[in-house]
Design a protein around this motif. Structure first.
Motif, mmCIF file in Angstrom:
data_model
loop_
_atom_site.group_PDB
_atom_site.id
_atom_site.type_symbol
_atom_site.label_atom_id
_atom_site.label_comp_id
_atom_site.label_asym_id
_atom_site.label_seq_id
_atom_site.Cartn_x
_atom_site.Cartn_y
_atom_site.Cartn_z
ATOM 1 N N LYS A 19 -8.371 6.157 16.228
ATOM 2 C CA LYS A 19 -8.754 4.526 15.507
ATOM 3 C C LYS A 19 -10.005 5.300 16.357
ATOM 4 O O LYS A 19 -10.622 5.118 17.343
ATOM 5 N N LEU A 20 -11.159 4.052 15.762
ATOM 6 C CA LEU A 20 -12.905 3.968 15.396
ATOM 7 C C LEU A 20 -12.995 2.858 16.533
ATOM 8 O O LEU A 20 -12.530 1.763 16.782
ATOM 9 N N THR A 21 -13.412 3.256 17.643
ATOM 10 C CA THR A 21 -14.387 2.312 19.039
ATOM 11 C C THR A 21 -15.222 1.383 17.393
ATOM 12 O O THR A 21 -15.795 1.824 16.917
ATOM 13 N N ARG A 22 -15.687 0.360 18.775
ATOM 14 C CA ARG A 22 -17.174 -0.751 17.928
ATOM 15 C C ARG A 22 -18.091 0.136 18.420
ATOM 16 O O ARG A 22 -18.899 0.263 17.233
ATOM 17 N N ARG A 23 -18.036 0.991 19.394
ATOM 18 C CA ARG A 23 -19.260 1.497 19.277
ATOM 19 C C ARG A 23 -19.280 2.859 18.561
ATOM 20 O O ARG A 23 -20.561 3.330 18.441
ATOM 21 N N ASP A 24 -18.032 3.708 17.972
ATOM 22 C CA ASP A 24 -18.019 4.625 17.368
ATOM 23 C C ASP A 24 -18.574 4.025 15.679
ATOM 24 O O ASP A 24 -19.295 5.032 15.401
ATOM 25 N N THR A 25 -18.127 3.219 15.577
ATOM 26 C CA THR A 25 -18.466 2.504 14.637
ATOM 27 C C THR A 25 -20.102 2.021 14.309
ATOM 28 O O THR A 25 -20.525 2.128 13.433
ATOM 29 N N TRP A 26 -20.270 1.766 15.013
ATOM 30 C CA TRP A 26 -21.670 1.122 15.341
ATOM 31 C C TRP A 26 -22.987 2.564 15.402
ATOM 32 O O TRP A 26 -23.909 2.796 15.145
ATOM 33 N N HIS A 27 -22.578 3.675 16.511
ATOM 34 C CA HIS A 27 -23.021 4.354 16.096
ATOM 35 C C HIS A 27 -23.128 5.453 14.426
ATOM 36 O O HIS A 27 -24.200 5.732 13.778
ATOM 37 N N LEU A 28 -21.963 4.640 13.715
ATOM 38 C CA LEU A 28 -21.963 5.998 12.588
ATOM 39 C C LEU A 28 -23.199 5.091 11.459
ATOM 40 O O LEU A 28 -24.050 5.761 11.082
ATOM 41 N N VAL A 29 -22.989 3.420 11.550
ATOM 42 C CA VAL A 29 -24.011 2.881 10.801
ATOM 43 C C VAL A 29 -25.018 3.418 11.504
ATOM 44 O O VAL A 29 -26.439 3.401 10.319
ATOM 45 N N TRP A 30 -26.002 3.602 13.088
ATOM 46 C CA TRP A 30 -27.626 3.810 13.104
ATOM 47 C C TRP A 30 -27.095 5.012 12.554
ATOM 48 O O TRP A 30 -28.378 5.325 12.007
#
Length: 60
Positions: A19-30
C-alpha cells in the motif's frame, strides 16, 4: 485451472501489493510535476515568442 482458483490467485496478488503511504503518494505527485516542468516551460516560452512575433508583424 478453474476460474475460482484463478480469481483466488489474482486476489492474493492484489493483497500482496504494498500500500502506498501519503508520503509516497505526494512524492509521486511532486516527481510528476518535476518531470513535466521543462516541457511546460518550453511550451510557455514558445507561445510567448509566437505571440510576440505575430503581434509585431500583424500590428506593425
Amino acid at each position: 485451472m478453474s476460474k475460482r482458483a484463478a480469481d483466488e490467485r489474482a486476489g492474493q496478488r492484489r493483497d500482496e501489493r504494498p500500500k502506498l503511504t501519503r508520503r509516497d503518494t505526494w512524492h509521486l505527485v511532486w516527481q510528476t510535476y518535476a518531470t513535466s516542468l521543462p516541457y511546460m516551460l518550453v511550451f510557455v516560452i514558445a507561445m510567448l515568442a509566437v505571440t510576440w512575433f505575430v503581434t509585431t508583424v500583424v500590428f506593425r
